[in-house]
Design an enzyme around this catalytic site. Structure first.
Site, PDB file in Angstrom:
ATOM      1  N   GLY A 189      52.290  29.912  34.705  1.00 38.07           N
ATOM      2  CA  GLY A 189      52.947  31.171  34.334  1.00 38.07           C
ATOM      3  C   GLY A 189      54.454  31.016  34.358  1.00 38.07           C
ATOM      4  O   GLY A 189      54.981  29.995  34.819  1.00 38.07           O
ATOM      5  N   GLU A 190      55.112  32.037  33.855  1.00 37.81           N
ATOM      6  CA  GLU A 190      56.574  32.012  33.850  1.00 37.81           C
ATOM      7  C   GLU A 190      57.103  33.391  34.178  1.00 37.81           C
ATOM      8  O   GLU A 190      56.674  34.380  33.579  1.00 37.81           O
ATOM      9  CB  GLU A 190      57.069  31.569  32.465  1.00 37.81           C
ATOM     10  N   GLY A 191      57.972  33.475  35.167  1.00 39.30           N
ATOM     11  CA  GLY A 191      58.611  34.745  35.499  1.00 39.30           C
ATOM     12  C   GLY A 191      60.052  34.701  35.024  1.00 39.30           C
ATOM     13  O   GLY A 191      60.441  33.788  34.296  1.00 39.30           O
TER      14      GLY A 191
ATOM     15  N   VAL B 222      59.282  28.898  36.656  1.00 38.42           N
ATOM     16  CA  VAL B 222      58.084  28.514  35.911  1.00 38.42           C
ATOM     17  C   VAL B 222      57.124  27.903  36.928  1.00 38.42           C
ATOM     18  O   VAL B 222      57.528  27.066  37.739  1.00 38.42           O
ATOM     19  CB  VAL B 222      58.409  27.479  34.813  1.00 38.42           C
ATOM     20  N   VAL B 223      55.867  28.371  36.907  1.00 42.77           N
ATOM     21  CA  VAL B 223      54.910  27.954  37.940  1.00 42.77           C
ATOM     22  C   VAL B 223      53.924  26.937  37.369  1.00 42.77           C
ATOM     23  O   VAL B 223      53.377  27.140  36.280  1.00 42.77           O
ATOM     24  CB  VAL B 223      54.164  29.193  38.486  1.00 42.77           C
TER      25      VAL B 223
ATOM     26  N   ASP C  45      56.898  43.928  45.604  1.00 45.06           N
ATOM     27  CA  ASP C  45      56.242  43.573  44.339  1.00 45.06           C
ATOM     28  C   ASP C  45      54.744  43.396  44.589  1.00 45.06           C
ATOM     29  O   ASP C  45      54.128  42.436  44.124  1.00 45.06           O
ATOM     30  CB  ASP C  45      56.877  42.292  43.779  1.00 45.06           C
TER      31      ASP C  45
HETATM   32  N1  LIG Z   1      49.870  29.333  46.462  1.00 48.33           N
HETATM   33  C1  LIG Z   1      49.203  29.636  45.346  1.00 48.33           C
HETATM   34  N2  LIG Z   1      47.903  29.296  45.224  1.00 48.33           N
HETATM   35  C2  LIG Z   1      47.213  29.563  44.090  1.00 48.33           C
HETATM   36  N3  LIG Z   1      47.749  30.168  43.010  1.00 48.33           N
HETATM   37  C3  LIG Z   1      49.038  30.534  43.061  1.00 48.33           C
HETATM   38  C4  LIG Z   1      49.838  30.293  44.232  1.00 48.33           C
HETATM   39  N4  LIG Z   1      51.081  30.736  43.983  1.00 48.33           N
HETATM   40  C5  LIG Z   1      51.065  31.233  42.725  1.00 48.33           C
HETATM   41  N5  LIG Z   1      49.845  31.119  42.173  1.00 48.33           N
HETATM   42  C6  LIG Z   1      49.433  31.556  40.823  1.00 48.33           C
HETATM   43  O1  LIG Z   1      50.542  31.459  39.936  1.00 48.33           O
HETATM   44  C7  LIG Z   1      50.840  32.737  39.380  1.00 48.33           C
HETATM   45  C8  LIG Z   1      52.345  32.904  39.243  1.00 48.33           C
HETATM   46  O2  LIG Z   1      52.967  32.828  40.530  1.00 48.33           O
HETATM   47  P1  LIG Z   1      54.240  33.708  40.948  1.00 48.33           P
HETATM   48  O3  LIG Z   1      53.868  35.144  40.864  1.00 48.33           O
HETATM   49  O4  LIG Z   1      54.755  33.229  42.246  1.00 48.33           O
HETATM   50  O5  LIG Z   1      55.303  33.347  39.857  1.00 48.33           O
HETATM   51  P2  LIG Z   1      55.958  34.219  38.721  1.00 48.33           P
HETATM   52  O6  LIG Z   1      55.709  35.660  38.956  1.00 48.33           O
HETATM   53  O7  LIG Z   1      55.529  33.649  37.421  1.00 48.33           O
HETATM   54  O8  LIG Z   1      57.441  33.908  38.907  1.00 48.33           O
HETATM   55  P3  LIG Z   1      58.632  34.877  39.349  1.00 48.33           P
HETATM   56  O9  LIG Z   1      58.842  34.592  40.801  1.00 48.33           O
HETATM   57  O10 LIG Z   1      59.786  34.480  38.532  1.00 48.33           O
HETATM   58  O11 LIG Z   1      58.206  36.281  39.125  1.00 48.33           O
HETATM   59  C9  LIG Z   1      50.191  33.763  40.315  1.00 48.33           C
HETATM   60  O12 LIG Z   1      49.839  34.961  39.679  1.00 48.33           O
HETATM   61  C10 LIG Z   1      48.987  33.014  40.849  1.00 48.33           C
HETATM   62  O13 LIG Z   1      47.885  33.178  39.995  1.00 48.33           O
END
Ligand SMILES: Nc1ncnc2c1ncn2[C@@H]1O[C@H](COP(=O)(O)OP(=O)(O)OP(=O)(O)O)[C@@H](O)[C@H]1O
Length: 474
Positions: A122-124, A128-129, A287
């Site tokens: 995903g990407e916020g 980027v995750v 959040d």
């Molecule tokens: N520790 C973890 N274990 C399993 N899945 C995870 C974990 N951390 C994040 N994820 C998965 O990755 C997705 C994106 O993570 P996260 O919400 O931290 O990032 P983001 O919202 O894309 O970035 P931002 O911080 O910029 O908002 C989550 O919805 C979840 O499904």
């Protein structure tokens, strides 16, 4: 000190960094969000200065929120205040101790070459995750970074799966947000380790290759589970798709609606228990939503994404005019503290004063509203879709965030049978989480008070969970 403790008398702050409070410049954004104009999660940026209208939202809605089977006095009682003081001990004693110990044990010395990247999840706004894994010592260096492995899941050389977040390079505010997220992750790993995804640390990329940019920061967590609560809720079989990981086969034989209700109650119990733990130390997540709740293989629900969190002990990340607000889940008051509260004094003084500020404003009730929306979304099938939730939120706004009025007047014919079970205890809890802030900014249940609500006292979900563990251990 008098002005700090008395929001009404406090001077309107000038926008300075960091703010403990929201800047008056944020009000146009608040108004925009309340009007429903923003449909996506919004990072509010400052509007042109000089806008000095008081945001009275936090004082609005002084209704009596008490109801059957519940003592009105428990509404909004600031249970977290004592814990906030304990939080100061964490910041000034435990944090430096942990840093020293981690350095000694080499825990914070992560390197880029320790990891291999898998698919992008995903990407916020700021990061980027990616899915990834820790590279075992016996794997040669060429196979490590730079090689993106999209099939990590099936490669059994990589047993320790991780989540990596790349902090965007060159995006305004991203670096700062990454620093905050790292700080909060260390903080919650001390305060509430079992409630949050396990944080492994961070590293700076030492060269530019594949997804890595030299000098860019990466945060790393243990991989906690394949799906988050939003994934489960989107599935047509929700909530039964959570039954086996939460309860094994124990619920079979119980009638369908009761099974659904027990699963939802167990999810809510876990969410609110985790919120209680973080609130007890002064942290407000800001959040809380299903996409930020990862479900582990053992049916535990873990909080993630502390990028928008705030720690009121020392004003950490308290810049509400830049706060990440998801309009689907954020409360009508939008900001954690009323806008008139002045900026924080020096950190140790702020830590001493913060319990009083907590008492006055109960900022934790921000997260409790989001928890109420999650309860409604899980329990009412028509609210599980994104369109259904948006419609609910806009109706709710029309009815002044009064759930009972919504029920009387909505044209959507919601199925509320799960909430109406056991003399409507679920419904009663929902009405005490979803509301405007009442007298003195109270008027919603704190996490501790919610856990004492009759909805949770009939612990059928807990009994089933214990039975399930017993039958697994046999
Ligand atoms: N520790 C973890 N274990 C399993 N899945 C995870 C974990 N951390 C994040 N994820 C998965 O990755 C997705 C994106 O993570 P996260 O919400 O931290 O990032 P983001 O919202 O894309 O970035 P931002 O911080 O910029 O908002 C989550 O919805 C979840 O499904």
């Amino acid at each position: 000190m008098a002005s700090l403790l008395s929001p009404a008398a406090a001077p309107v702050p000038q926008a300075r960094q960091p703010l403990w409070i929201s800047s008056p410049r944020a009000v146009p954004h608040a108004a925009r969000l309340r009007s429903g104009a923003a449909r996506q999660p919004v990072r509010c940026s400052a509007a042109p200065g000089g806008f000095r209208r008081r945001n009275r939202c936090w004082l609005a809605g002084d209704r009596e929120v008490g109801g059957p089977g519940f003592r009105g006095a428990e509404l909004g009682v600031p249970d977290g205040a004592a814990g906030v003081l304990v939080g100061a001990v964490d910041a000034y004693l435990l944090a430096p101790l942990q840093l020293g110990l981690d350095r000694l044990l080499g825990r914070r010395n992560l390197r880029m070459s320790d990891f291999v990247l898998g698919e992008r999840l995903g990407e916020g706004s700021f990061g980027v995750v990616y899915y990834g894994a820790i590279v075992p010592k016996d794997v040669t260096i060429e196979e490590r970074v730079g090689k993106r492995r999209t099939r990590l899941e099936v490669d059994d050389r990589f047993k320790e799966k991780v989540i990596l977040k790349k902090i965007k390079v060159g995006t305004k505010g991203a670096e700062e947000c990454g620093e905050f997220e790292e700080w909060f992750n260390y903080r919650v790993s001390r305060a509430a380790p079992e409630s949050c995804a396990e944080f492994l640390g961070s590293f700076i990329a030492d060269r530019t290759v594949s997804e890595f940019t030299k000098g860019g920061k990466w945060l790393v967590w243990k991989f906690e589970g394949n799906r988050n609560l939003a994934d489960y809720i989107r599935d047509r079989s929700f909530p039964l798709n959570l039954e086996s990981i939460m309860f094994g086969r124990v619920l079979q034989g119980t009638d369908a609606i009761k099974r659904n209700a027990l699963i939802i109650k167990q999810v809510m119990r876990q969410i609110i228990t985790s919120l209680k733990k973080i609130h007890d130390t002064g942290i407000v997540h800001r959040d809380i939503k299903p996409a930020n709740l990862v479900v582990t293989r053992k049916g535990q629900i873990k909080l993630i994404d502390f990028g928008a969190a705030t720690d009121l002990r020392i004003g950490k990340n308290y810049e509400p005019d830049r706060g990440l607000l998801d309009p689907d889940y954020c409360p009508p008051e939008l900001y954690v503290l009323p806008e008139e509260t002045p900026e924080p004094p020096a950190e140790p003084i702020a830590a001493i004063l913060s319990p009083f500020l907590w008492q006055l404003n109960s900022p934790d009730l921000f997260d409790m509203y989001s928890a109420g929306i999650i309860l409604m979304q899980m329990a009412v099938p028509s609210l599980r879709s994104s369109a259904g939730l948006k419609n609910f939120n806009s109706e709710l706004k029309t009815f002044g965030y009064d759930l009972s009025r919504w029920r009387e007047s909505t044209r959507s014919r919601p199925d509320l049978s799960i909430l109406d079970l056991d003399s409507g205890r679920g419904w009663d809890l929902a009405t005490k989480l979803i509301s405007e802030r009442g007298n003195l900014g109270r008027g919603r249940l704190t996490a501790a008070a919610a856990l004492r609500h009759p909805y949770f006292l009939l612990g059928g979900d807990q009994a089933a969970s214990i039975l399930s563990r017993l039958s697994l251990s046999r």
